[in-house]
Design a protein around this motif. Sequence first.
Motif, PDB file in Angstrom:
ATOM      1  N   TYR A 183       0.394  -1.071   0.283  1.00 58.00           N
ATOM      2  CA  TYR A 183       0.013   0.125  -0.308  1.00 58.00           C
ATOM      3  C   TYR A 183       0.980   1.242   0.224  1.00 58.00           C
ATOM      4  O   TYR A 183       0.640   1.827  -0.989  1.00 58.00           O
ATOM      5  CB  TYR A 183      -1.097  -0.132   1.573  1.00 58.00           C
ATOM      6  CG  TYR A 183      -2.338  -0.905   1.141  1.00 58.00           C
ATOM      7  CD1 TYR A 183      -3.079  -1.320  -0.222  1.00 58.00           C
ATOM      8  CD2 TYR A 183      -2.216  -1.697   1.849  1.00 58.00           C
ATOM      9  CE1 TYR A 183      -3.634  -2.081   0.110  1.00 58.00           C
ATOM     10  CE2 TYR A 183      -3.324  -2.828   2.069  1.00 58.00           C
ATOM     11  CZ  TYR A 183      -4.472  -3.192   0.759  1.00 58.00           C
ATOM     12  OH  TYR A 183      -4.769  -3.711   1.150  1.00 58.00           O
ATOM     13  N   VAL A 184       1.542   1.646   0.703  1.00 55.44           N
ATOM     14  CA  VAL A 184       2.332   2.467   0.950  1.00 55.44           C
ATOM     15  C   VAL A 184       3.512   2.452  -0.573  1.00 55.44           C
ATOM     16  O   VAL A 184       3.767   3.721  -1.095  1.00 55.44           O
ATOM     17  CB  VAL A 184       3.785   2.008   1.809  1.00 55.44           C
ATOM     18  CG1 VAL A 184       5.214   3.289   1.904  1.00 55.44           C
ATOM     19  CG2 VAL A 184       3.289   2.792   3.147  1.00 55.44           C
ATOM     20  N   GLY A 185       4.111   1.230  -0.941  1.00 56.61           N
ATOM     21  CA  GLY A 185       4.258   1.769  -1.941  1.00 56.61           C
ATOM     22  C   GLY A 185       3.326   1.951  -3.215  1.00 56.61           C
ATOM     23  O   GLY A 185       4.193   2.285  -4.750  1.00 56.61           O
ATOM     24  N   GLY A 186       2.611   1.295  -3.228  1.00 59.09           N
ATOM     25  CA  GLY A 186       1.862   1.710  -4.279  1.00 59.09           C
ATOM     26  C   GLY A 186       1.177   3.816  -4.295  1.00 59.09           C
ATOM     27  O   GLY A 186       1.518   3.982  -5.543  1.00 59.09           O
ATOM     28  N   ILE A 187       1.205   3.946  -3.294  1.00 52.15           N
ATOM     29  CA  ILE A 187       1.486   5.886  -3.059  1.00 52.15           C
ATOM     30  C   ILE A 187       2.471   6.393  -3.903  1.00 52.15           C
ATOM     31  O   ILE A 187       2.749   7.027  -4.512  1.00 52.15           O
ATOM     32  CB  ILE A 187       1.055   5.687  -2.110  1.00 52.15           C
ATOM     33  CG1 ILE A 187      -0.594   5.718  -1.645  1.00 52.15           C
ATOM     34  CG2 ILE A 187       0.242   7.212  -1.678  1.00 52.15           C
ATOM     35  CD1 ILE A 187      -1.117   5.372   0.182  1.00 52.15           C
TER      36      ILE A 187
END
Length: 407
Positions: A122-126
């Motif tokens: 999720y952080v990487g997606g952002i």
Amino acid sequence: MNLFLEKWAEAANTSLGLFWMAFWAFSLGYLVSSMIQIFVTEEKMQKLMGDQEGKGVLLGTIFGFISSSCSFSALASTKTLFKKGASFISSIAFLLASTNLVIELGIIISIFLGWQFVVGEYVGGIILILVSWLLIRIIKPNSLIKSARKNLPDSEMAMEQMDNSKPDVISSNKSWAKTGRQYGMEWKMVWKDVTVGFTIAGIIAAMVPDSFFQTLFINSGQGKIDYSFLEILQHVVIGPIAAFLTFIGSMGNIPLAALLFGKGVSFAGVMAFIFSDLVVFPVLRINSKYYGWKMAFFILFLLLGALLISSITLHYSFDWLGILPEPKQVTIQDQEFFKLDYTFYLNMGFALVSIVLLWIGYIKWKDLNYMKEMAPKSKSLERILKYMAYTCFLWLAGGMFIKLFLV
């Protein structure tokens, strides 16, 4: 010969066991995704997104988060949003969010890889979205964007061929029929990828020696946790190449990602592998049909650059915070998959939910006029994948027969 039969049985048992672990999560994710797609349409999304860049990126990310995780569905929705006036970067934000931030993917990752990878996803997606935004601002591909808009056809199949005179409401029987139909479509879109992906994961776990991974990924191996920058860079480059060669969707790739991590591939390399579902040949070909080859290659290298930067950033950020996961937390082999525990009860519950939804969508409301646009798939690749899936079924059946009756 006996050793091969034992490995065959182990591979089949592992593949089916992995799917058994994940079935309820797939079902829950696709149920949530189907409900959201029925009650929140792309047209409503586009109107809210508008053409303001900052607002569009934020809303594109949010709408991607609540959409389908299927790459082909995401590509079609992205094209429609872009055609209807959404900015290029907000369309890219939607595309990245819909394939990296979706609920069902997070659930599957939590089962096979643990909470650190969920946070990383999720952080990487952002980070992927922000890096892509930054790269687009720096490169300023305005002429490519104009050309891509002109390349889109003037007429296209409606996103949903249904009566839109009234909004879908959760108490409507017809809305639940659409939900059941969409739920079936979600499974139809991924069954081949999931079958092949889980089967390959079982085969690799049982039959491929660790030395293969140590050759493919520099300084990998069970128990390895320290890597130099060049080793991490090599891992994040090889990760997308491995994903490109499998051409399996993100949901089918998760058990393979767990296997790679268990074999000692770095956190960055595994994250790059997971992020790579949009830099594979089928996606490149579809984008070329939509926007032309120049824009298709621009999107390919844009996303490839963004995922390399994001994966390395995640690795060193997690290392600095002291939360890098360790390979020993992931165990694919030597598990007792089939036992009377919470997984059994969840699977039974969601099997019942699936039967009810499919009955409502395809039998009770069989005359319902509902269709959702999908990106055009290669017939030859789909045929290959279909026969691969059928071959996998035979492999799994043979392996379980051997396990139950011969070894």
